[in-house]
Write an enzyme that holds these catalytic residues in place. Structure first.
Site, mmCIF file in Angstrom:
data_model
loop_
_atom_site.group_PDB
_atom_site.id
_atom_site.type_symbol
_atom_site.label_atom_id
_atom_site.label_comp_id
_atom_site.label_asym_id
_atom_site.label_seq_id
_atom_site.Cartn_x
_atom_site.Cartn_y
_atom_site.Cartn_z
ATOM 1 N N LYS A 76 0.849 -1.194 0.000
ATOM 2 C CA LYS A 76 0.000 0.000 0.000
ATOM 3 C C LYS A 76 0.884 1.243 0.000
ATOM 4 C CE LYS A 76 -3.942 2.033 2.537
ATOM 5 N NZ LYS A 76 -4.818 1.900 3.716
ATOM 6 N N SER A 151 -9.784 1.975 2.802
ATOM 7 C CA SER A 151 -8.888 2.736 1.958
ATOM 8 C C SER A 151 -7.877 1.876 1.210
ATOM 9 C CB SER A 151 -8.139 3.762 2.805
ATOM 10 O OG SER A 151 -7.258 3.111 3.699
ATOM 11 N N SER A 175 -9.969 -0.356 7.027
ATOM 12 C CA SER A 175 -9.363 -0.173 5.705
ATOM 13 C C SER A 175 -8.701 -1.407 5.110
ATOM 14 C CB SER A 175 -8.335 0.969 5.754
ATOM 15 O OG SER A 175 -9.001 2.201 5.705
#
Lengths: 487, 475
Positions: A76, A151, A175
């Site tokens: 990420k 997210s 997330s």
């Protein structure tokens, strides 16, 4: 190659059926082929990846290396990678090159893993659909008209689309678990303090935790073995003796006590998701566990407390992006305040600004007691609420999300978007570990996720139950149907 | 003027003498090339985390114990949020409601009376960087070396009633921080700084007047100037029918005046909240006791000892013990055999005169040289005046005092056989003086001593001259 688990790939690499360079090239080719549509990567680092793969092959050829040696991974884009830009999907850090690796990245590199690139996300991890990324939208591989969740949407989508066998994400209020549920894979948010946060660009420091996306629970345990553990660089990291998490995967859940809090099955939960939870209770009963409804009476207060605490911390954590030392800076300004104002106005997107304003307000003198302090008090009570349940149950079972993946733009009202976190935020508030695992598809063919929550540092317990459920149902084998014309 | 009473409270920032910074391992050494003592942590890069330097807590506890504070068993750190280019995280990690030390006091002497000044709290925090303004290019540059250097902030009660009291308090704090080794207290390097809160009120009034906070004070003498100036400014305002406005002011020591930085309305809302990246500071009682037992003898105790053991006056003992280095120097000289009073006098008069700029800590020769010099005086080998010359010489080059005395012709001639011919000649050439002395006029003895000293170029021992004159005239 079909659905490729870390475990299978690891065996193939060590038996020299394939080389890490071959595996890496094949993933890079697939990224080239599919990611134009999926949009999971912000940065692909092919050269670095091939270099790492070559080094891994040298080790493997000598019969050395471990379970992750030569295995590709996606990271990420809020987890720092030395020399590879780490943008947090924000214009503010569009060209930010960290001079250091996050501790998790260092651990993966030390284990011989091959970093393919950096994955899309909501800007600074604020969002639940990855729509707030400055760079691009990521599509749900099960339905390209739908969001992948967020997210960590890029991480979830890339694993489901087979663009990496596993990925790292971060979870502040859901997330990891929510996009794992939307994209039909396994997402673990470990206990706060189990995995080092050093190098994770902070959103809300007391809630953020790094975790993984994998195809199977077994892979999840394997990856956790490599990323968990004390880090002297992170004061909040726990100094504990950790088990081999794969050791918990016995398939045996006989006698385990599983609680299902009713508050998580109320109004607003999609009926197919409620049915999936009820079905999971039956499956686990069949395996010899005792499932029972229970209550977490303070559940409704978790969401407001979460949005106050996380925004308050974010308002402080994101204050450093001021255009002075690194990151975006406007080219023209008159004086210092103008530099701050313009840089932050142009560098941040709408959702980030909304949270900064909300958090600044919650901490302001005259409002602190009513908002931030009250939220912290609620936080303590929610922790106690969970504590009582873990005196009675080993693991709690809930839906991961109230609905399956929705369409782009569908949640344009921020509050509607925030409501989607209702099943996940309490876990962060209490610092607990929780995993989302696939529980089949809804009528529209979109994945359903169920969540197992454990007591602090009881990762082994939730992994044990998740693994037994997965083996019994075979839900891990479901994958999106790829139509060549769509990719 | 006398109709008003001044009320002063201080906020003192002292840089701690740790080798590394408060949250990272960068050096705290002063004077390095700009931005070389920095790392991603102290410059607030994305994703980095702080780890508290335990020595910082230890020093704060030491300072607290030396200043009679309670030590907080369960403390925490908080973020103080504000934007400024020298603060790369845009928050300063400090302590808000649970400082490491609280409720202490120090005793000062002012106008011959002992007075107790309350200490509200001592907390730990990090320093910010330094802006360097380049007016030539119209730019401001930032040196982050000082970012993350550990500080303690000492906050007093509004217990001081004059600039003199405030100065006495500052000196006491400086002295204690030096004694305990908590801080170097080098004002010129900015390792000790203070802000002054001052208000005035009509004599006898119970309520405090409106106060101002004065910043940018760089020395104790500047602090006194700033306080005197602010006291008068406030009194003038009130006497001319105006009102003191609560504000933060900036002292300009060159101009000798202050200007308003920001009003109460413009005061920052720092939005303090608990620092989530750091765990609570749990101070173990046992550890505190170990620190307490290891504390050195503090200035007040040492002063009392100098008075009782060495028989020094309160004034002398006070000056010698104000700095630990001076006191250590004095005591070593005594240990090497110097008489305490003589050593005290030499340090405070002759040596101090030669050290006007450097301060007493910088004596360039070891205490044993002072002891040896004083021993020469005691033995009559050199005169008291010659001892001063030896000390001056020691500032130039450190070598044996006896050697210096010889080289510089400072040895007193006590050898009677050398003096007899000189005195005989004076007797022969001055029959009038001989007659006066024999008639009992003791003043005439001064004439003989003076002549003999001149003839021996100052090297004769006056006592020996005395004795010889008497003996030779009896014959």
């Amino acid at each position: 190659m079909g659905m490729m688990t870390v475990k299978k790939l690891s065996r193939m690499l060590r038996e020299r059926e394939v080389s890490s360079v071959e595996v890496t090239k094949s993933y890079l080719a697939r990224i080239e082929q599919r990611d134009g549509v999926i949009g999971s990567f912000i940065t692909v680092c092919a050269d670095e990846a091939l270099k790492a793969a070559t080094a891994a092959d040298t080790l493997l050829a000598k019969g050395e290396g471990g379970a992750l040696t030569g295995i590709p991974v996606g990271i990420k884009d809020n987890i720092c990678t030395a020399g590879v830009r780490t943008t947090c999907a924000s214009r503010m850090l569009e060209r930010f090159l960290p001079p250091y690796d996050a501790t998790v990245v260092k651990r993966l590199k030390d284990a011989g893993a091959v970093i393919l690139g950096k994955l899309n996300m909501d800007e600074f991890a604020m969002g639940s659909s990855t729509e707030s990324s400055y760079f691009k939208k990521t599509k749900n591989p099960y339905d390209l008209s739908c969001v992948p969740g967020g997210s960590s949407g890029g991480s979830a989508a890339c694993v489901t689309a087979e663009l990496a066998p596993f990925a790292l994400g971060s979870d502040t209020g859901g997330s990891i678990r929510q996009p794992a549920a939307f994209c039909g894979n396994v997402g673990l948010k470990p206990t706060y303090g189990l995995v080092s946060r050093f190098g994770l660009v902070a959103f809300a420091s007391s809630l953020d935790q790094i975790g993984s996306f994998t195809h199977t629970v077994e892979d999840c345990a394997l990856v956790l073995n490599h990323i968990a553990g004390h880090d002297p660089m992170d004061s909040t990291s726990a100094a504990l003796d950790l088990p081999d998490y794969t050791g918990a995967l016995t398939g045996e859940v006989k006698g385990m006590r599983i609680g299902v809090p009713r508050e998580y099955l109320g109004e607003g939960i999609q009926p197919e998701i409620r049915a999936a939870v009820e079905d999971a209770m039956k499956v686990l009963e069949r395996l010899g566990a005792h499932c029972e409804y229970c209550s977490l009476p303070l559940t409704q207060y978790a969401l407001p407390a979460y949005y106050l605490i996380s925004s308050a911390e974010a308002s402080s954590n994101l204050a450093r992006y001021d255009g002075v030392k690194y990151g975006y800076r406007v080219s023209e300004f008159k004086g210092l305040n103008d530099l701050y104002e313009k840089t932050r106005s142009e560098g941040f997107g709408a959702e980030v600004k909304r949270r900064i304003m909300l958090g600044t307000y919650a901490l302001s003198s005259g409002y602190y007691d009513a908002y931030y302090k009250k939220a912290q008090q609620v936080r303590t009570l929610i922790g106690q609420d969970f504590g009582k349940r873990f005196a009675e149950f080993d693991v709690l079972l809930t839906p991961t999300t109230p609905t399956t993946a929705y369409r782009f733009g569908e949640k344009s009202d921020p509050l509607a978007m925030y409501m989607g976190d209702i099943c996940t935020v309490a876990v962060n508030i209490a610092g607990l570990p929780a995993i989302s695992i696939p529980a089949g598809l809804d009528r529209a063919g979109k994945p359903i996720g169920i969540q197992l929550i454990g007591d602090r540092f009881a990762e082994s317990e939730i992994l044990r139950v998740a693994h037994a459920y997965e083996k019994e149902t075979g839900h891990d084998a479901i994958s999106p149907v790829w139509r060549e014309e769509s990719v | 003027m006398s109709a008003f009473e001044t009320v002063i409270g201080l906020e003192i920032h002292a840089e701690l003498a740790t080798r590394s910074k408060i949250y990272c391992s960068c050096s705290t050494a002063f004077g390095a090339e700009v931005n070389t003592h920095t790392c991603p942590i102290c410059t607030g890069m994305p994703g980095v985390l702080p780890v508290l330097n335990k020595k910082v807590v230890e020093y704060a506890v030491m300072a607290g114990l030396a200043m009679n504070c309670e030590i907080t068993e369960y403390g925490k750190q908080d973020r103080k949020n504000y934007f400024y280019p020298d603060l790369p995280k845009a928050y300063q990690t400090s302590q808000y409601d649970l400082p490491i030390c609280k409720n202490g006091y120090l005793e000062i002497e002012a106008d011959g009376k002992v007075k107790r000044i309350g200490i509200t709290r001592i907390h730990i925090e990090e320093d910010a960087g330094k802006l360097i303004h380049d007016p030539y290019r119209g730019q401001s540059l930032i040196d982050y070396n000082r970012c993350g250097v550990p500080l303690i902030e000492i906050v007093t009660e509004p217990d001081m009633r004059s600039p003199a009291e405030a100065k006495a308090f500052l000196e006491k704090v400086k002295s204690i921080l030096e004694y305990t080794g908590v801080s170097d207290c080098k004002m010129q390097e900015g390792s000790l700084r203070c802000d002054v809160n001052l208000s005035v009120r009509p004599m006898g009034q119970k309520e405090f007047g409106t106060r101002t906070e004065m910043k940018n004070i760089n020395s104790f003498s500047a602090a006194v100037r700033a306080m005197e100036n602010e006291r008068e400014r406030q009194i003038d305002l009130i006497e001319s029918g105006g009102e003191v406005v609560q504000a933060t002011r900036k002292w300009d020591d060159v101009k000798g005046e202050s200007s308003q930085m920001r009003s109460k309305e413009e005061a920052h809302d720092y939005r303090y909240f608990p620092e989530p990246d750091l765990v609570p500071i749990v101070v173990d009682k046992e550890w505190v006791e170990r620190i307490r037992r290891a504390l050195p003898e503090l200035p007040d105790a040492r002063k009392a000892r100098y008075m009782s053991v060495f028989g020094l006056s309160a004034y002398d003992a006070g000056i010698l013990t104000a700095s630990r280095k001076t006191a250590d120097y004095f005591e070593q000289a005594v240990q090497e055999g110097a008489s305490p009073k003589a050593a005290a006098n030499r340090i405070m008069v002759d040596i101090s005169a030669l050290l006007t700029e450097k301060g007493l800590e910088e004596i360039p020769f070891a205490p044993v040289y002072l002891a040896k010099t004083l021993a020469l005086v005691e033995a009559g080998t050199v005169s008291s005046t010659a001892a001063k010359k030896i000390i001056e010489a020691l500032f130039e080059e450190v070598k044996e005092p006896a050697e210096i005395a010889k080289e510089k012709g400072l040895l007193q001639v006590s050898d009677e056989s050398a003096l007899v011919p000189i005195i005989q000649r004076i007797i022969d050439e001055n029959p009038k003086a001989v007659a006066e002395l024999q008639a009992g006029k003791e003043k005439a003895m001064g004439f003989f001593v003076g002549q003999a000293m001149r003839a021996s170029k100052g090297s004769a021992n006056p006592a020996v001259i005395h004795k010889l004159v008497r003996e030779m005239l009896k014959k």
